[in-house]
Design a protein around this motif. Structure first.
Motif, PDB file in Angstrom:
ATOM      1  N   THR A 155     -17.463  38.398   9.889  1.00 12.76           N
ATOM      2  CA  THR A 155     -18.385  38.195   8.768  1.00 12.76           C
ATOM      3  C   THR A 155     -19.842  38.188   9.208  1.00 12.76           C
ATOM      4  O   THR A 155     -20.734  38.186   8.349  1.00 12.76           O
ATOM      5  N   GLY A 156     -20.100  38.168  10.512  1.00 12.61           N
ATOM      6  CA  GLY A 156     -21.466  38.084  11.006  1.00 12.61           C
ATOM      7  C   GLY A 156     -21.897  39.315  11.775  1.00 12.61           C
ATOM      8  O   GLY A 156     -21.297  40.391  11.669  1.00 12.61           O
ATOM      9  N   VAL A 157     -22.932  39.132  12.566  1.00  9.88           N
ATOM     10  CA  VAL A 157     -23.494  40.213  13.393  1.00  9.88           C
ATOM     11  C   VAL A 157     -23.093  39.949  14.836  1.00  9.88           C
ATOM     12  O   VAL A 157     -23.420  38.908  15.413  1.00  9.88           O
ATOM     13  N   ARG A 158     -22.388  40.899  15.436  1.00  9.16           N
ATOM     14  CA  ARG A 158     -21.925  40.729  16.816  1.00  9.16           C
ATOM     15  C   ARG A 158     -23.100  40.839  17.790  1.00  9.16           C
ATOM     16  O   ARG A 158     -23.942  41.734  17.665  1.00  9.16           O
ATOM     17  N   LEU A 159     -23.110  39.933  18.777  1.00 16.13           N
ATOM     18  CA  LEU A 159     -24.180  39.932  19.778  1.00 16.13           C
ATOM     19  C   LEU A 159     -23.632  40.060  21.196  1.00 16.13           C
ATOM     20  O   LEU A 159     -24.160  40.822  21.999  1.00 16.13           O
ATOM     21  N   HIS A 160     -22.618  39.255  21.528  1.00 17.46           N
ATOM     22  CA  HIS A 160     -22.040  39.234  22.879  1.00 17.46           C
ATOM     23  C   HIS A 160     -23.136  39.062  23.929  1.00 17.46           C
ATOM     24  O   HIS A 160     -23.262  39.840  24.872  1.00 17.46           O
ATOM     25  N   ALA A 161     -23.911  38.012  23.738  1.00 13.12           N
ATOM     26  CA  ALA A 161     -25.038  37.726  24.631  1.00 13.12           C
ATOM     27  C   ALA A 161     -24.808  36.405  25.348  1.00 13.12           C
ATOM     28  O   ALA A 161     -24.004  35.571  24.924  1.00 13.12           O
ATOM     29  N   ALA A 162     -25.508  36.245  26.470  1.00 13.52           N
ATOM     30  CA  ALA A 162     -25.419  34.982  27.212  1.00 13.52           C
ATOM     31  C   ALA A 162     -25.992  33.841  26.382  1.00 13.52           C
ATOM     32  O   ALA A 162     -26.932  34.027  25.599  1.00 13.52           O
ATOM     33  N   VAL A 163     -25.409  32.659  26.556  1.00  9.96           N
ATOM     34  CA  VAL A 163     -25.858  31.495  25.808  1.00  9.96           C
ATOM     35  C   VAL A 163     -27.067  30.898  26.513  1.00  9.96           C
ATOM     36  O   VAL A 163     -26.960  30.361  27.616  1.00  9.96           O
ATOM     37  N   VAL A 183     -23.564  30.449  14.268  1.00 14.15           N
ATOM     38  CA  VAL A 183     -23.397  31.140  15.542  1.00 14.15           C
ATOM     39  C   VAL A 183     -22.042  30.735  16.120  1.00 14.15           C
ATOM     40  O   VAL A 183     -21.697  29.545  16.135  1.00 14.15           O
ATOM     41  N   ILE A 184     -21.268  31.706  16.568  1.00 14.92           N
ATOM     42  CA  ILE A 184     -19.964  31.427  17.181  1.00 14.92           C
ATOM     43  C   ILE A 184     -20.072  31.675  18.685  1.00 14.92           C
ATOM     44  O   ILE A 184     -20.477  32.763  19.119  1.00 14.92           O
ATOM     45  N   VAL A 185     -19.719  30.648  19.456  1.00 15.64           N
ATOM     46  CA  VAL A 185     -19.744  30.719  20.916  1.00 15.64           C
ATOM     47  C   VAL A 185     -18.312  30.721  21.424  1.00 15.64           C
ATOM     48  O   VAL A 185     -17.528  29.824  21.096  1.00 15.64           O
TER      49      VAL A 185
END
Length: 292
Positions: A155-163, A183-185
C-alpha cells in the motif's frame, strides 16, 4: 439453613477429580472468552447480552407467563448461531494469536552480526523518535517481527533503504510526499513508507484520558491487533512517544525507556520468550501501566 448446609455437603461428597477437571475447563473457557473480548466493543455487547439473559430468566421463573416463556425457549437457541457473526473479529484475532504461538518466537537464534545490526537499527529509530518528538512532527514506525507485513508494504512506496535518523526525519517532515502513513522496518531496512495501516476497532483510545487521539494512534493499535508487529508513534499534537503491541499501548515514553522496550522485543530469546517479554514489558512500566 440446615437444608442448605446439607445440600452443600451432598455436592462436595459427589465431587471427584473428573468433576473438578470439568469445572476447571469450563472456568478456563469462560476466562479465555473474557480475555479475548477485553477492551473491545464486543465487551459492551457481551454485558448487554448477559443482562438480557439474566433478566429474561428471572422474569420467566418468577412470573408464570406461558406464551412468553415458550417464545424465549424457542428463540434463545436460534440466537446462539448469531454469536460467530457478532464476535467474528475477536474470534479471528484469537485464532491468529493461537497460530502465532505455534510458530515460535522470532530471533531465537542469531549470530553476533545480526544482533549488532538490530541494535543499530533500534538506536536509529529511537534517535529519530526523540528528534521528531522535540519538533512535534507526527510519525508512525512499524517494526516487523514474525508476521509478514507484505500486504501493508504494497500500500506504500517501496524504499529498501538503510535505517538512519536522517532518513526517518526526512520522511516524516510535514507536507512531504511520504509523511502521511506509516514506515515499515523489516530486516534492518526501511522497506516502505506512506503505508496504510488498519484502524483499531477497540474502544481503548476512547477511554483514555486524552480521547481525541489521531489516526496514527488508532493505526498503531490496529496493526498491533492484526499482527505481532511493534508500532512506535510520535504525536503531532504533543510530541509524546508511544509504543503499541498486542493491542496495548504504553504512552509518554522517553528515549531510554523506548529503547529498552524495543531491545526486549528483539533480543535473542529462549522458547518461553513470550511470557518473559510480557513480564519485562510490565516491569519496565510498573506505575504507568498499559493504557486502557
Amino acid at each position: 439453613m440446615p437444608d442448605l448446609v446439607n445440600q452443600l455437603l451432598f455436592l462436595f461428597q459427589r465431587l471427584d477429580w473428573l468433576s473438578l477437571l470439568d469445572i476447571v475447563l469450563v472456568g478456563l473457557v469462560i476466562f479465555a472468552v473474557l480475555v479475548m473480548v477485553r477492551d473491545t466493543q464486543a465487551m459492551t455487547l457481551l454485558r448487554g447480552v448477559i443482562l438480557v439473559v439474566i433478566g429474561l430468566s428471572l422474569l420467566t421463573s418468577l412470573v408464570n407467563l406461558r406464551a412468553f416463556s415458550w417464545l424465549i425457549r424457542n428463540t434463545v437457541p436460534a440466537l446462539l448461531f448469531a454469536i460467530p457473526v457478532i464476535f467474528a473479529p475477536e474470534i479471528r484475532r484469537a485464532l491468529e494469536r493461537l497460530g502465532r504461538a505455534g510458530s515460535g518466537t522470532m530471533l531465537i537464534r542469531q549470530d553476533r552480526n545480526s544482533v549488532l545490526a538490530m541494535q543499530k537499527t533500534i538506536h536509529a529509530i529511537v534517535t529519530a523518535a526523540a528528534r521528531l518528538s522535540a519538533r512535534q512532527h507526527g510519525a508512525l514506525i512499524i517494526l516487523q517481527r514474525a508476521d509478514n507485513l507484505d500486504d501493508y508494504v504494497r500500500t506504500g512506496v517501496r524504499l529498501h533503504a538503510a535505517v538512519t535518523p536522517e532518513l526517518l526525519l526526512q520522511i516524516f517532515y510535514p507536507n512531504t510526499p511520504l509523511h502521511d502513513g506509516a514506515v515499515i522496518v523489516a530486516n534492518n531496512q526501511v522497506v516502505a513508507a506512506a503505508c496504510v495501516m488498519p484502524l483499531s476497532a477497540s474502544g481503548i483510545l476512547n477511554r483514555s484520558p486524552e480521547r481525541q487521539m489521531g489516526l496514527r494512534h488508532r493505526a498503531s493499535l490496529g496493526i498491533s491487533e492484526a499482527s505481532d508487529a511493534v508500532a512506535v508513534v510520535v504525536s503531532e499534537e504533543t510530541g509524546s512517544i508511544s509504543i503499541a503491541h498486542g493491542g496495548r499501548m504504553i504512552r509518554r515514553l522517553d528515549s531510554e525507556r523506548l529503547e529498552n522496550i524495543l531491545l526486549a522485543f528483539y533480543r535473542p530469546t529462549q522458547p518461553n520468550a513470550d511470557n518473559w517479554l510480557s513480564r519485562l514489558w510490565q516491569r519496565i512500566n510498573p506505575n504507568q501501566g498499559l493504557e486502557e
